[in-house]
Design a protein around this motif. Structure first.
Motif, short mmCIF file in Angstrom:
data_model
loop_
_atom_site.label_atom_id
_atom_site.label_comp_id
_atom_site.label_asym_id
_atom_site.label_seq_id
_atom_site.Cartn_x
_atom_site.Cartn_y
_atom_site.Cartn_z
N ASP A 160 0.86 -1.19 0.00
CA ASP A 160 0.00 0.00 0.00
C ASP A 160 0.90 1.24 0.00
O ASP A 160 1.59 1.52 0.98
CB ASP A 160 -0.90 -0.02 1.23
N SER B 283 0.41 4.26 0.44
CA SER B 283 0.18 5.26 1.48
C SER B 283 0.99 4.97 2.75
O SER B 283 1.18 5.87 3.57
CB SER B 283 -1.32 5.36 1.81
N PHE B 284 1.47 3.75 2.94
CA PHE B 284 2.28 3.41 4.11
C PHE B 284 3.78 3.49 3.85
O PHE B 284 4.57 3.39 4.76
CB PHE B 284 1.95 2.00 4.61
N GLY C 238 -4.40 -4.04 11.46
CA GLY C 238 -3.17 -3.29 11.48
C GLY C 238 -2.00 -4.11 11.96
O GLY C 238 -2.12 -5.31 12.23
N ILE D 255 -5.10 -0.04 8.93
CA ILE D 255 -5.58 0.08 7.57
C ILE D 255 -6.68 1.14 7.48
O ILE D 255 -7.32 1.48 8.48
CB ILE D 255 -6.09 -1.28 7.02
N GLU D 256 -6.86 1.64 6.27
CA GLU D 256 -7.90 2.64 6.00
C GLU D 256 -9.25 2.12 6.49
O GLU D 256 -9.57 0.95 6.32
CB GLU D 256 -7.96 2.89 4.49
N GLY D 257 -10.00 2.98 7.11
CA GLY D 257 -11.31 2.61 7.63
C GLY D 257 -11.30 2.14 9.07
O GLY D 257 -12.35 2.03 9.71
N GLU D 258 -10.11 1.85 9.61
CA GLU D 258 -10.00 1.39 11.00
C GLU D 258 -9.27 2.41 11.87
O GLU D 258 -9.03 2.17 13.04
CB GLU D 258 -9.28 0.04 11.07
N GLN D 259 -8.94 3.55 11.28
CA GLN D 259 -8.26 4.61 12.03
C GLN D 259 -9.29 5.49 12.74
O GLN D 259 -10.47 5.49 12.39
CB GLN D 259 -7.41 5.45 11.07
N GLN D 260 -8.83 6.19 13.74
CA GLN D 260 -9.66 7.13 14.51
C GLN D 260 -10.81 6.44 15.24
O GLN D 260 -11.85 7.05 15.48
CB GLN D 260 -10.20 8.24 13.60
N ASN E 213 2.60 14.42 10.65
CA ASN E 213 1.72 13.27 10.88
C ASN E 213 0.96 13.48 12.19
O ASN E 213 1.30 12.93 13.23
CB ASN E 213 2.53 11.97 10.90
N LYS F 243 -1.95 12.55 13.34
CA LYS F 243 -2.56 11.39 14.00
C LYS F 243 -1.55 10.65 14.87
O LYS F 243 -1.83 10.32 16.02
CB LYS F 243 -3.17 10.43 12.97
#
Length: 174
Positions: free
Chosen positions: A28, A30-31, A77, A98-103, A135, A137
């Motif tokens: 990915d 983005s990582f 993750g 992973i996207e969708g599991e953050q925050q 960054n 977050k």
């Protein structure tokens, strides 16, 4: 190693069944900035990595754990200890979701579990994290867990034609 369990996530060792998840995460784009990856990983290389994932932290000098969501048990993750130095009792920490599991609080819970494991079971004196200063977050996550900024490496990371500063954060077990 037994799973390290929280309320919403647990940390577990890598399994051969994690090949597809690991392949997706490692490739990915983005990582890549946070992992310093430069080229894609093949499934063959990752399969070999998984075959050696049984090595303990004293031998491998690193420990990669899967962050799994408690209800679904799906991997969401990874959290790592790296550059483990048993003489000086320190290790670096890296985390990704992973996207969708953050925050959702998963990263915070996973980091708390890893900190407790590191200090209680590995007898680590200090953990450190390298975080680019843009960054937000990650900066917020590590500060929430009492990591202190001890320095900034100027123009440390070169990505997409620009330099970024990287902060060094420490958590010392007193």
């Amino acid at each position: 190693m037994q799973a390290l369990t929280g309320n919403n996530v647990y940390l577990r060792a890598l399994e051969p069944e994690d090949l597809e998840f690991l392949y997706a995460v490692e490739n990915d784009l983005s990582f890549w900035e946070v992992s310093s990856t430069e080229t894609p990983y093949s499934k063959h290389v990752l399969r070999l990595y998984l075959e050696n994932a049984h090595l303990d932290i004293y031998e491998a000098k690193q420990l990669r754990l899967v962050i799994a969501e408690s209800k679904s048990q799906k991997p969401i993750g990874l959290i790592d200890l790296f550059d483990y130095n048993p003489k000086h009792k320190r290790a670096g920490v890296g985390i990704l979701l992973i996207e969708g599991e953050q925050q959702k609080g998963y990263g915070s819970e996973a980091l708390k579990l890893l900190i407790e494991y590191s200090f209680r079971h590995l007898n680590i004196h200090q953990l450190f994290a390298n975080i680019t200063m843009d960054n937000e977050k990650s900066l917020n996550l590590f500060k929430k867990h009492n990591f202190i900024e001890v320095g900034v490496k100027k123009d440390w990371i070169f990505i997409e034609g620009k330099y970024k500063d990287e902060g060094l954060f420490q958590l010392i077990n007193v």
